[in-house]
Design an enzyme around this catalytic site. Structure first.
Site, PDB file in Angstrom:
ATOM      1  N   CYS A  31       0.838  -1.203   0.000  1.00 25.50           N
ATOM      2  CA  CYS A  31       0.000   0.000   0.000  1.00 25.50           C
ATOM      3  C   CYS A  31       0.868   1.246   0.000  1.00 25.50           C
ATOM      4  O   CYS A  31       2.007   1.225   0.467  1.00 25.50           O
ATOM      5  CB  CYS A  31      -0.839   0.100   1.253  1.00 25.50           C
ATOM      6  SG  CYS A  31      -1.615  -1.395   1.739  1.00 25.50           S
ATOM      7  N   TYR A 167      -4.882 -13.455  -5.107  1.00 24.81           N
ATOM      8  CA  TYR A 167      -4.447 -12.964  -3.787  1.00 24.81           C
ATOM      9  C   TYR A 167      -5.283 -13.616  -2.690  1.00 24.81           C
ATOM     10  O   TYR A 167      -6.447 -13.280  -2.488  1.00 24.81           O
ATOM     11  CB  TYR A 167      -4.628 -11.444  -3.801  1.00 24.81           C
ATOM     12  CG  TYR A 167      -4.181 -10.660  -2.596  1.00 24.81           C
ATOM     13  CD1 TYR A 167      -3.297 -11.166  -1.644  1.00 24.81           C
ATOM     14  CD2 TYR A 167      -4.623  -9.352  -2.432  1.00 24.81           C
ATOM     15  CE1 TYR A 167      -2.889 -10.398  -0.565  1.00 24.81           C
ATOM     16  CE2 TYR A 167      -4.226  -8.576  -1.359  1.00 24.81           C
ATOM     17  CZ  TYR A 167      -3.356  -9.113  -0.426  1.00 24.81           C
ATOM     18  OH  TYR A 167      -2.961  -8.340   0.642  1.00 24.81           O
ATOM     19  N   HIS A 170      -3.463 -12.162   3.853  1.00 16.74           N
ATOM     20  CA  HIS A 170      -3.931 -11.015   4.645  1.00 16.74           C
ATOM     21  C   HIS A 170      -5.432 -11.076   4.941  1.00 16.74           C
ATOM     22  O   HIS A 170      -6.073 -10.057   5.151  1.00 16.74           O
ATOM     23  CB  HIS A 170      -3.570  -9.695   3.942  1.00 16.74           C
ATOM     24  CG  HIS A 170      -2.092  -9.543   3.753  1.00 16.74           C
ATOM     25  ND1 HIS A 170      -1.524  -9.014   2.629  1.00 16.74           N
ATOM     26  CD2 HIS A 170      -1.056  -9.886   4.557  1.00 16.74           C
ATOM     27  CE1 HIS A 170      -0.192  -9.025   2.745  1.00 16.74           C
ATOM     28  NE2 HIS A 170       0.112  -9.544   3.908  1.00 16.74           N
ATOM     29  N   ASP A 262       2.182  -9.823   9.419  1.00 17.30           N
ATOM     30  CA  ASP A 262       3.103  -9.903   8.282  1.00 17.30           C
ATOM     31  C   ASP A 262       4.115  -8.762   8.310  1.00 17.30           C
ATOM     32  O   ASP A 262       5.253  -8.935   7.900  1.00 17.30           O
ATOM     33  CB  ASP A 262       2.271  -9.851   6.993  1.00 17.30           C
ATOM     34  CG  ASP A 262       3.106 -10.044   5.755  1.00 17.30           C
ATOM     35  OD1 ASP A 262       4.169 -10.664   5.855  1.00 17.30           O
ATOM     36  OD2 ASP A 262       2.684  -9.574   4.688  1.00 17.30           O
ATOM     37  N   ARG A 294      11.785  -8.081   5.739  1.00 17.50           N
ATOM     38  CA  ARG A 294      12.489  -6.799   5.935  1.00 17.50           C
ATOM     39  C   ARG A 294      13.993  -6.986   5.717  1.00 17.50           C
ATOM     40  O   ARG A 294      14.824  -6.635   6.526  1.00 17.50           O
ATOM     41  CB  ARG A 294      12.166  -6.221   7.311  1.00 17.50           C
ATOM     42  CG  ARG A 294      11.941  -4.715   7.267  1.00 17.50           C
ATOM     43  CD  ARG A 294      11.205  -4.165   8.473  1.00 17.50           C
ATOM     44  NE  ARG A 294      11.686  -4.689   9.726  1.00 17.50           N
ATOM     45  CZ  ARG A 294      12.809  -4.306  10.342  1.00 17.50           C
ATOM     46  NH1 ARG A 294      13.555  -3.360   9.809  1.00 17.50           N
ATOM     47  NH2 ARG A 294      13.180  -4.842  11.473  1.00 17.50           N
ATOM     48  N   ALA A 316       8.926  -4.893   0.748  1.00 19.09           N
ATOM     49  CA  ALA A 316       8.080  -3.705   0.684  1.00 19.09           C
ATOM     50  C   ALA A 316       8.837  -2.597   1.404  1.00 19.09           C
ATOM     51  O   ALA A 316       9.400  -1.700   0.770  1.00 19.09           O
ATOM     52  CB  ALA A 316       6.729  -3.972   1.320  1.00 19.09           C
ATOM     53  N   ASP A 643      12.531  19.207  15.320  1.00 13.48           N
ATOM     54  CA  ASP A 643      11.836  19.290  16.603  1.00 13.48           C
ATOM     55  C   ASP A 643      11.973  20.651  17.256  1.00 13.48           C
ATOM     56  O   ASP A 643      11.138  21.027  18.077  1.00 13.48           O
ATOM     57  CB  ASP A 643      12.366  18.203  17.551  1.00 13.48           C
ATOM     58  CG  ASP A 643      11.936  16.821  17.129  1.00 13.48           C
ATOM     59  OD1 ASP A 643      10.968  16.711  16.352  1.00 13.48           O
ATOM     60  OD2 ASP A 643      12.561  15.840  17.566  1.00 13.48           O
TER      61      ASP A 643
HETATM   62  P1  ADP Z   1      15.673  16.630  15.667  1.00 10.38           P
HETATM   63  O1  ADP Z   1      14.758  15.457  15.802  1.00 10.38           O
HETATM   64  O2  ADP Z   1      14.960  17.880  15.276  1.00 10.38           O
HETATM   65  O3  ADP Z   1      16.863  16.369  14.814  1.00 10.38           O
HETATM   66  P2  ADP Z   1      17.067  16.060  18.194  1.00 10.38           P
HETATM   67  O4  ADP Z   1      16.588  16.433  19.552  1.00 10.38           O
HETATM   68  O5  ADP Z   1      17.099  14.630  17.823  1.00 10.38           O
HETATM   69  O6  ADP Z   1      16.228  16.945  17.161  1.00 10.38           O
HETATM   70  O7  ADP Z   1      18.526  16.591  18.014  1.00 10.38           O
HETATM   71  C1  ADP Z   1      18.916  17.888  18.365  1.00 10.38           C
HETATM   72  C2  ADP Z   1      20.402  17.900  18.626  1.00 10.38           C
HETATM   73  O8  ADP Z   1      20.815  19.249  18.790  1.00 10.38           O
HETATM   74  C3  ADP Z   1      20.788  17.163  19.914  1.00 10.38           C
HETATM   75  O9  ADP Z   1      21.792  16.199  19.624  1.00 10.38           O
HETATM   76  C4  ADP Z   1      21.326  18.285  20.820  1.00 10.38           C
HETATM   77  O10 ADP Z   1      22.390  17.837  21.634  1.00 10.38           O
HETATM   78  C5  ADP Z   1      21.791  19.309  19.821  1.00 10.38           C
HETATM   79  N1  ADP Z   1      21.829  20.697  20.327  1.00 10.38           N
HETATM   80  C6  ADP Z   1      20.874  21.329  21.053  1.00 10.38           C
HETATM   81  N2  ADP Z   1      21.246  22.603  21.326  1.00 10.38           N
HETATM   82  C7  ADP Z   1      22.449  22.794  20.746  1.00 10.38           C
HETATM   83  C8  ADP Z   1      23.351  23.899  20.642  1.00 10.38           C
HETATM   84  N3  ADP Z   1      23.072  25.069  21.195  1.00 10.38           N
HETATM   85  N4  ADP Z   1      24.512  23.724  19.973  1.00 10.38           N
HETATM   86  C9  ADP Z   1      24.807  22.539  19.384  1.00 10.38           C
HETATM   87  N5  ADP Z   1      23.983  21.457  19.448  1.00 10.38           N
HETATM   88  C10 ADP Z   1      22.824  21.576  20.109  1.00 10.38           C
END
Ligand code: ADP
Ligand code: SF4
Length: 686
Positions: A31, A167, A170, A262, A294, A316, A643
């Site tokens: 899918c 098929y 599933h 699966d 996988r 897949a 993030d």
């Molecule tokens: P994303 O999922 O957005 O990549 P993560 O939280 O997995 O975010 O990774 C963010 C990274 O940034 C972490 O490894 C953290 O240690 C690093 N980090 C956060 N602040 C700073 C900073 N001021 N300078 C350098 N690295 C930083």
């Protein structure tokens, strides 16, 4: 580079009835969440797989008639559908691959909310998805179904397909007829094994009769239901069926049970997990056999071939994570394979009703819409430098793709370890494959002379202003909150600062726990479950309290809800649903029912709230606040990604990093919203 001769066997051509696959790499039907809604997106995706070296590229499940229709799937009802699929076939053939189509009739599976046709089944039982029951098929209905299947097969031939599927896996209709439980008929299609297998035999014979002169007839069959009650076991009637029609199909495509079993996430099944169930098939038939597991390691793949388990390496998810997997083995660079991590975000997105997304492959599903190619990217728009701050999934992907474009890149990471959240999470029970997100990128970055990586380098705004990079990309991630705020509560619970409240970040850092432990889940994905497992592994009494009505409720889409809850219960972890934390004091937690508000208090030495995350946005905000200093510093653009912009899936962070790199210099098919471009800057070609 040349390929390792040990892998030569993977590149042998294999005959499948009247057609021949150029090698043993077989993208099985899967899918995409695209189907009839996004035909160009879908056909381009399949084309990329063919370009990436797969010997066979298949459609997803393809409805043969409006009385069986799921969401966002292919249909083969009329000449419009023939034209749509002929485009896919032409694209697949362009790159030397065979094209396969999986004809599908759901039976009990769907309620046909779009077409409003009554679903048909061997007898009348509730459908899986939606209200209502199937209509029991009369003999005339069975004759009609066979005609629909034959006509769809002829349409498939007109579309140019090389392989046409029957098929019975599933849990779909032919498999329902075979089951002694799902089929309660008393006529010649029910009762004895031969009667229950009748429909499968007829469909195989009639498909061959219709298209077998030009097309191979494949049979997809689940050899074991993993459920004694449903009656099909690989050492019972599953094997009997293989023996019954052993050389009828030109190809056996074998797997197990329903889709949930699966395609288990990596937390619950490793590579080649289906071998114990499917290995008998090659001993029974002279036809080639394809199976899945996988597979990402070429050594495992040759093991499957050399030990006589499979003839084709079916895939897949590995084909989603890396459409160029075969080419990378062929070109002698298997270490470049972007290995699937088994997170099932691809399946989750399909279940959610949108085109598939992949954690490892940010271009998947964007091949047509954004014109992204998994192995190609435009060269840099100018000879400029980029500072990427933070080496989590977003920062690593940004640095990698910027490096591929030829920019001078510096990647600064506060910690010694690269990988951010995937490094932290991969140490939790069952999540070790998460580290592949980091390892693939770090391996590639090491080959790039234009990318420098600085570890142990926590940067502040003053340092960034002082460096003189043209572009600054902030990927500083996020951290879990400890105060319990999240979906169900905008206010912290009372006592959240007390000793005994331990956040997920503390767990990642190895904080000790004291039982009894309460893990409070308002996140509803995998994190609370794996922390509960970890606490239990350490020997503590553990209760998982969730505001939802089951554990890991978001995991339905990724097929992990059921196994997650089963594992909690098997480990002796107590599950308390429909409650939130209202207060904590050392030694006791107070929980409130989300429906009645009624409170209860229970002993608790360690409380772990898994609720929501806070973006690490301070650095970005400090830089963005001072446009004149940005200009003075020669910073042409500043952007936050992943993030630290908005906490989300790892897949979203990887996508954000990739998009940043693709679009730097103004290549955006869809412009980024959050990029600050400094007006009056000298570089005008942004
Ligand atoms: P994303 O999922 O957005 O990549 P993560 O939280 O997995 O975010 O990774 C963010 C990274 O940034 C972490 O490894 C953290 O240690 C690093 N980090 C956060 N602040 C700073 C900073 N001021 N300078 C350098 N690295 C930083
Ligand atoms: Fe594999 Fe996850 Fe990508 Fe699916 S989303 S192909 S499981 S890495």
């Amino acid at each position: 580079m040349t390929r390792d001769p040990r892998y030569d066997v993977l590149f042998e051509p294999v005959a499948i009835g009247p057609v021949t696959a150029r090698n043993r790499f077989y993208q099985v039907p899967h899918c995409t969440g695209m189907g009839y809604d996004y035909p160009r997106t879908l056909n381009r995706l399949r084309e990329i797989n063919a370009e990436g070296g797969w010997g066979v590229v298949c459609t997803e499940f393809c409805s043969i008639h409006p009385s069986a229709l799921s969401n966002r799937q292919c249909t083969l009802w009329d000449e419009d559908d023939v034209a749509m699929l002929a485009d896919m076939v032409e694209r697949v053939h362009r790159h030397g691959a065979l094209a396969g189509v999986q004809l599908w009739y759901g039976g009990y599976s769907n309620y046909n909310t779009l077409t409003r046709e009554l679903p048909l089944g061997p007898h009348s039982v509730p459908v899986w998805h939606g209200p209502g029951q199937t209509q029991a098929m009369t003999r005339a209905d069975i004759r009609r179904l066979r005609r629909w299947h034959r006509e769809a097969a002829l349409r498939a031939k007109r579309a140019g397909f090389d392989i046409v599927y029957v098929y019975a896996a599933h849990g779909y209709l032919p498999a329902q007829f075979l089951s002694p439980i799902l089929n309660q008929r008393t006529d010649e299609y029910g009762g004895s094994f031969e009667n229950r297998a009748r429909l499968i035999r007829e469909l195989l014979e009639e498909t061959r009769d219709a298209v077998g002169d030009a097309c191979a007839v494949a049979f997809r069959f689940a050899v074991d239901n993993l459920d004694a009650a449903l009656g099909i076991a690989h050492d019972g009637e599953g094997r009997d069926l293989v023996e019954l029609v052993a050389d009828e199909p030109d190809l056996w495509d074998v797997n197990i049970a329903n889709f949930q079993s699966d395609a288990l996430p990596s937390r619950f099944a490793g590579e080649a997990a289906q071998e114990p169930y499917v290995r008998f098939v090659k001993r029974v038939t002279t036809r080639p056999v394809v199976g899945v597991g996988r597979f990402t390691s070429p050594d495992t793949m040759i093991g499957q071939i050399n030990r006589g388990v499979l003839d084709f390496i079916g895939a897949a998810r590995p084909s989603i994570a890396d459409p160029f997997l075969p080419r990378k083995i062929e070109e002698g660079r298997p270490e470049d394979i972007r290995e699937c991590i088994g997170c099932n975000i691809c399946i989750w997105s399909n279940h959610k009703g949108f085109p598939l997304r992949c954690t490892q492959n940010p271009t998947r599903g964007e091949e047509w819409r954004r014109g992204w190619h998994p192995e190609e990217i435009a060269t840099r728009h100018a000879d400029e430098s980029v500072l990427v701050v933070g080496a989590g999934p977003a920062g690593l992907e940004a640095a990698l793709s910027l490096g591929r474009r030829g920019y001078r890149v510096v990647l600064a990471e506060a910690l010694t370890e690269l990988g951010g959240r995937v490094t932290r999470e991969s140490a939790l029970p069952g999540l070790s494959e998460w580290a592949r997100v980091r390892d693939h990128r770090v391996h590639a970055l090491r080959q790039m002379p234009n990318v420098e990586i600085y570890r142990d380098s926590r940067l502040d705004a003053e340092q960034v202003f002082g460096f003189g990079f043209a572009h600054v990309c902030i990927a500083t991630g996020s951290r879990w909150r400890r105060d319990g705020t999240g979906r169900s509560s905008a206010a912290p619970f009372s006592g959240w600062r007390s000793e005994g409240v331990v956040g997920p970040e503390d767990i990642f850092r190895g904080a000790g726990l004291e039982g009894p432990c309460v893990i409070f889940d308002d996140d509803h994905f995998y994190m609370a479950c794996v922390i509960a497992e970890k606490a239990r592994e350490a020997g503590h009494e553990v209760t998982l309290v969730t505001t939802a009505n089951e554990a890991a409720s978001e995991g339905h889409g990724s097929l992990e809800q059921h196994p997650s809850q089963a594992r909690l219960l098997e480990l002796g972890i107590e599950l308390l649903c429909g409650h939130r934390v209202s207060a904590f004091e050392p030694g006791a937690v107070t929980l409130a029912c989300v429906y009645t508000g009624r409170e209860r208090t229970r002993p608790c030495k360690t409380l772990v709230p898994v609720t929501s995350r806070e973006p690490e946005e301070a650095l970005y905000l400090a830089l963005a606040a001072d446009e004149s200093r940005l200009r003075e510093a020669g910073i042409v653009s500043l952007e936050r990604i992943g993030d630290c912009a908005a906490p989300g899936l790892i897949a979203a962070a990887v996508f954000a990093g990739h998009r940043y790199a693709r679009e730097l210099g103004g290549n955006a098919a869809v412009p980024a919203r959050d990029r600050i471009v400094i007006s009056g800057a000298s570089r005008e070609d942004l």
